[in-house]
Design an enzyme around this catalytic site. Structure first.
Site, mmCIF file in Angstrom:
data_model
loop_
_atom_site.group_PDB
_atom_site.id
_atom_site.type_symbol
_atom_site.label_atom_id
_atom_site.label_comp_id
_atom_site.label_asym_id
_atom_site.label_seq_id
_atom_site.Cartn_x
_atom_site.Cartn_y
_atom_site.Cartn_z
ATOM 1 N N GLY A 168 -10.769 14.867 10.107
ATOM 2 C CA GLY A 168 -10.250 16.020 9.349
ATOM 3 C C GLY A 168 -11.366 16.646 8.523
ATOM 4 O O GLY A 168 -12.129 15.941 7.863
ATOM 5 N N ARG B 6 -32.055 19.671 5.061
ATOM 6 C CA ARG B 6 -33.233 20.080 4.277
ATOM 7 C C ARG B 6 -34.018 18.880 3.746
ATOM 8 O O ARG B 6 -35.245 18.917 3.703
ATOM 9 C CB ARG B 6 -32.814 21.023 3.146
ATOM 10 C CG ARG B 6 -32.328 22.343 3.725
ATOM 11 C CD ARG B 6 -32.383 23.474 2.764
ATOM 12 N NE ARG B 6 -32.189 24.733 3.497
ATOM 13 C CZ ARG B 6 -31.848 25.864 2.928
ATOM 14 N NH1 ARG B 6 -31.683 25.927 1.619
ATOM 15 N NH2 ARG B 6 -31.702 26.959 3.653
ATOM 16 N N ARG C 242 -11.240 15.372 16.686
ATOM 17 C CA ARG C 242 -10.867 13.979 16.931
ATOM 18 C C ARG C 242 -11.127 13.765 18.418
ATOM 19 O O ARG C 242 -10.789 14.615 19.232
ATOM 20 C CB ARG C 242 -9.412 13.747 16.538
ATOM 21 C CG ARG C 242 -9.196 14.030 15.043
ATOM 22 C CD ARG C 242 -7.956 13.373 14.485
ATOM 23 N NE ARG C 242 -7.994 13.383 13.030
ATOM 24 C CZ ARG C 242 -7.334 14.267 12.261
ATOM 25 N NH1 ARG C 242 -6.580 15.192 12.814
ATOM 26 N NH2 ARG C 242 -7.430 14.210 10.945
ATOM 27 N N ASP D 267 -12.400 7.422 7.510
ATOM 28 C CA ASP D 267 -12.488 6.034 7.986
ATOM 29 C C ASP D 267 -12.583 5.934 9.506
ATOM 30 O O ASP D 267 -13.270 5.052 10.027
ATOM 31 C CB ASP D 267 -11.344 5.173 7.422
ATOM 32 C CG ASP D 267 -9.993 5.589 7.917
ATOM 33 O OD1 ASP D 267 -9.765 6.800 8.049
ATOM 34 O OD2 ASP D 267 -9.156 4.712 8.172
ATOM 35 N N THR E 279 -13.399 13.242 3.100
ATOM 36 C CA THR E 279 -11.980 13.365 3.425
ATOM 37 C C THR E 279 -11.224 13.703 2.155
ATOM 38 O O THR E 279 -11.542 13.158 1.093
ATOM 39 C CB THR E 279 -11.411 12.068 4.037
ATOM 40 O OG1 THR E 279 -9.978 12.104 3.926
ATOM 41 C CG2 THR E 279 -11.888 10.802 3.355
ATOM 42 N N ASP F 298 -8.452 12.726 1.436
ATOM 43 C CA ASP F 298 -7.542 11.618 1.079
ATOM 44 C C ASP F 298 -8.130 10.654 0.035
ATOM 45 O O ASP F 298 -7.392 9.891 -0.577
ATOM 46 C CB ASP F 298 -7.170 10.812 2.337
ATOM 47 C CG ASP F 298 -6.566 11.691 3.416
ATOM 48 O OD1 ASP F 298 -6.007 12.745 3.063
ATOM 49 O OD2 ASP F 298 -6.666 11.327 4.600
ATOM 50 N N ASP G 88 -9.680 7.889 0.458
ATOM 51 C CA ASP G 88 -9.196 6.549 0.810
ATOM 52 C C ASP G 88 -10.299 5.646 1.368
ATOM 53 O O ASP G 88 -10.040 4.737 2.149
ATOM 54 C CB ASP G 88 -8.034 6.660 1.817
ATOM 55 C CG ASP G 88 -8.442 7.415 3.086
ATOM 56 O OD1 ASP G 88 -9.566 7.960 3.129
ATOM 57 O OD2 ASP G 88 -7.640 7.466 4.026
ATOM 58 N N ARG H 219 -2.373 11.332 3.611
ATOM 59 C CA ARG H 219 -2.088 10.274 4.599
ATOM 60 C C ARG H 219 -1.392 9.103 3.927
ATOM 61 O O ARG H 219 -0.379 9.300 3.284
ATOM 62 C CB ARG H 219 -3.390 9.838 5.282
ATOM 63 C CG ARG H 219 -3.218 9.620 6.774
ATOM 64 C CD ARG H 219 -4.501 9.151 7.389
ATOM 65 N NE ARG H 219 -5.357 10.217 7.811
ATOM 66 C CZ ARG H 219 -5.360 10.748 9.023
ATOM 67 N NH1 ARG H 219 -4.531 10.300 9.932
ATOM 68 N NH2 ARG H 219 -6.182 11.716 9.338
ATOM 69 N N LYS I 183 17.196 20.332 -20.018
ATOM 70 C CA LYS I 183 15.986 20.474 -19.202
ATOM 71 C C LYS I 183 16.407 20.788 -17.761
ATOM 72 O O LYS I 183 16.982 19.942 -17.086
ATOM 73 C CB LYS I 183 15.187 19.163 -19.228
ATOM 74 C CG LYS I 183 13.939 19.235 -18.387
ATOM 75 C CD LYS I 183 13.073 18.027 -18.582
ATOM 76 C CE LYS I 183 11.849 18.076 -17.675
ATOM 77 N NZ LYS I 183 11.119 19.335 -17.737
HETATM 78 P P1 ADP Z 1 -11.283 10.549 9.944
HETATM 79 O O1 ADP Z 1 -12.719 10.281 10.165
HETATM 80 O O2 ADP Z 1 -11.029 11.778 9.140
HETATM 81 O O3 ADP Z 1 -10.528 9.329 9.430
HETATM 82 P P2 ADP Z 1 -10.035 10.085 12.547
HETATM 83 O O4 ADP Z 1 -9.299 8.851 12.121
HETATM 84 O O5 ADP Z 1 -9.266 11.086 13.328
HETATM 85 O O6 ADP Z 1 -10.644 10.921 11.357
HETATM 86 O O7 ADP Z 1 -11.298 9.611 13.390
HETATM 87 C C1 ADP Z 1 -12.241 10.554 13.884
HETATM 88 C C2 ADP Z 1 -12.787 10.094 15.211
HETATM 89 O O8 ADP Z 1 -13.522 8.876 15.017
HETATM 90 C C3 ADP Z 1 -11.747 9.733 16.265
HETATM 91 O O9 ADP Z 1 -11.234 10.856 16.946
HETATM 92 C C4 ADP Z 1 -12.582 8.869 17.199
HETATM 93 O O10 ADP Z 1 -13.382 9.655 18.031
HETATM 94 C C5 ADP Z 1 -13.485 8.105 16.211
HETATM 95 N N1 ADP Z 1 -12.904 6.780 15.946
HETATM 96 C C6 ADP Z 1 -11.813 6.483 15.194
HETATM 97 N N2 ADP Z 1 -11.548 5.163 15.212
HETATM 98 C C7 ADP Z 1 -12.472 4.591 16.008
HETATM 99 C C8 ADP Z 1 -12.742 3.257 16.459
HETATM 100 N N3 ADP Z 1 -11.971 2.217 16.088
HETATM 101 N N4 ADP Z 1 -13.810 3.066 17.280
HETATM 102 C C9 ADP Z 1 -14.588 4.100 17.656
HETATM 103 N N5 ADP Z 1 -14.382 5.380 17.283
HETATM 104 C C10 ADP Z 1 -13.366 5.629 16.465
HETATM 105 O O1 F6P Z 2 -7.102 12.988 6.603
HETATM 106 C C1 F6P Z 2 -7.007 14.290 6.134
HETATM 107 C C2 F6P Z 2 -5.623 14.855 6.401
HETATM 108 O O2 F6P Z 2 -5.575 16.190 5.910
HETATM 109 C C3 F6P Z 2 -4.466 14.038 5.828
HETATM 110 O O3 F6P Z 2 -4.282 14.237 4.463
HETATM 111 C C4 F6P Z 2 -3.322 14.524 6.687
HETATM 112 O O4 F6P Z 2 -2.325 13.531 6.804
HETATM 113 C C5 F6P Z 2 -3.977 14.744 8.033
HETATM 114 O O5 F6P Z 2 -5.366 14.890 7.799
HETATM 115 C C6 F6P Z 2 -3.481 15.956 8.763
HETATM 116 O O6 F6P Z 2 -4.041 15.937 10.031
HETATM 117 P P1 F6P Z 2 -4.091 17.191 11.002
HETATM 118 O O7 F6P Z 2 -5.182 18.084 10.529
HETATM 119 O O8 F6P Z 2 -4.374 16.603 12.327
HETATM 120 O O9 F6P Z 2 -2.761 17.874 10.903
#
Ligand code: ADP
Ligand code: F6P
Length: 319
Positions: free
Chosen positions: A11, A25, A72, A103, A126, A128, A130, A172, A214
């Site tokens: 995201g 840079r 993704r 993550d 992100t 989030d 998190d 999330r 209220k």
């Molecule tokens: P974010 O980085 O925002 O948490 P995602 O969870 O969608 O977003 O992960 C982004 C991309 O990272 C995924 O589409 C995938 O390509 C890669 N990825 C996620 N989990 C794994 C994993 N366990 N092993 C390898 N690549 C991963």
């Molecule tokens: O991880 C960032 C985030 O915006 C979350 O807060 C939300 O749950 C999710 O991504 C939304 O995902 P998408 O952009 O695929 O709708």
């Protein structure tokens, strides 16, 4: 280390561009070549690469989103997908990667560094907030401020028309954004994934409040604790009072980054290059009490415990 690659993945978050600018840079300043990788891991798998120089990142520090695009990439979860990505890295003589994302992006970095021996440094980006090992992720401050601006506007109409508003924010599984905007926006209540929901208590307070005169309420719902519409329907069922629902959604992901996110992204970007030049790999950059903090990617993706109690209690007291 002669050439590094940089990508944004998962995201998008405001401040990703500021991080790209800093990475590019600072690397160029240190006589490194830079390859920009488009669309996260998809751009590695499909070799969508661009040579970057100092000027490639002009005028982006203030822009939301990411000039590299983000995606993704399910294919990267497979052995074959990763092998294609590694071929692209080798074919293009990329000696190390800076991975900007959440993550999932970090898990990709763990695979690349541990299984395929590609030096990787992660920068947390992100909304989030998190990620472990950092007080803040790039984009989370901007998201909180964007949501807060909207909530302030909702308060104007809520007060004027004496209504109950249930406002859903993103995050999330994390209640970070909800907690921040609830305290900053003076919300009457907040529903967080970190806290058990007691609809009877919420409705009891609304009814009690109503008796005291209220009549306008703003209740923040973190998306990880349920849908605002369901919560609003329950409130109406249990109190017979009318409600309105606002789902803030993806507006929280866009817009110009706040000064905090720009500064964070800029510090993180330079640190990532320093780490790669020192031969480090599989590390995540973070910030703790305004000091740069480096942790293993594995630790960064472990479940972050959001400490909610003191702010949560304050919200209850101040209602
Ligand atoms: P974010 O980085 O925002 O948490 P995602 O969870 O969608 O977003 O992960 C982004 C991309 O990272 C995924 O589409 C995938 O390509 C890669 N990825 C996620 N989990 C794994 C994993 N366990 N092993 C390898 N690549 C991963
Ligand atoms: O991880 C960032 C985030 O915006 C979350 O807060 C939300 O749950 C999710 O991504 C939304 O995902 P998408 O952009 O695929 O709708």
């Amino acid at each position: 280390m002669k050439r590094i690659g940089v990508l944004t993945s998962g995201g998008d978050a405001s401040g990703m561009n500021a991080a790209i600018r800093s990475v590019v840079r600072y690397a160029v300043h240190n006589k490194l070549e830079v390859t920009g990788i488009c669309r996260g891991y998809a751009g590695l798998v499909n070799e969508e690469l661009k040579i970057f120089d100092h000027r490639s990142v002009s005028n982006i520090i203030n822009r939301g989103g990411t000039i590299l695009k983000t995606a993704r990439c399910p294919e990267f979860l497979t052995e074959e997908g990763q092998a294609r990505a590694v071929s692209a890295i080798k074919n293009n003589k990329i000696d190390g990667l800076v991975l900007i994302g959440g993550d999932g992006t970090y898990r990709g970095g763990i695979a690349l560094s541990k299984k395929w021996s590609i030096p990787c440094i992660g920068l947390p980006a992100t909304i989030d907030n998190d990620i472990n090992g950092t007080d803040s992720t790039i984009g989370s401050d901007t998201a909180v401020n964007t949501a807060l601006e909207a909530i302030d506007k909702i308060r104007d109409t809520a007060t004027s028309m004496e209504r109950i508003f249930v406002v859903e924010v993103m995050g999330r599984e994390s209640g970070f954004i909800a907690l921040q905007v609830a305290i900053g926006g003076g919300a009457e209540d907040v529903l967080l994934p970190e806290k058990k929901i007691d609809m009877h208590e919420i409705c009891h307070q609304i009814v009690e409040g109503n008796i005291r005169g209220k009549v306008s309420w703003i209740i923040i719902v973190a998306e990880g604790s349920g849908r605002a519409q369901d919560i609003a329907d329950k409130i109406t069922d249990m109190t017979s009072l009318e409600t309105r629902v606002v789902v803030l959604g993806h507006v929280q992901r866009g817009g110009a980054p706040t000064s905090r996110d720009r500064i964070l992204a800029t510090r993180f970007g330079a640190e990532a290059i320093d780490l790669l030049m020192k031969g480090e790999s599989s590390k995540a950059v973070g910030i703790v009490s305004d000091n740069i903090n480096i942790v293993d990617l594995e630790f960064a993706v472990s479940k972050k415990e959001l400490r909610v109690d003191s702010l949560y209690n304050l919200i209850k007291i101040l209602t």
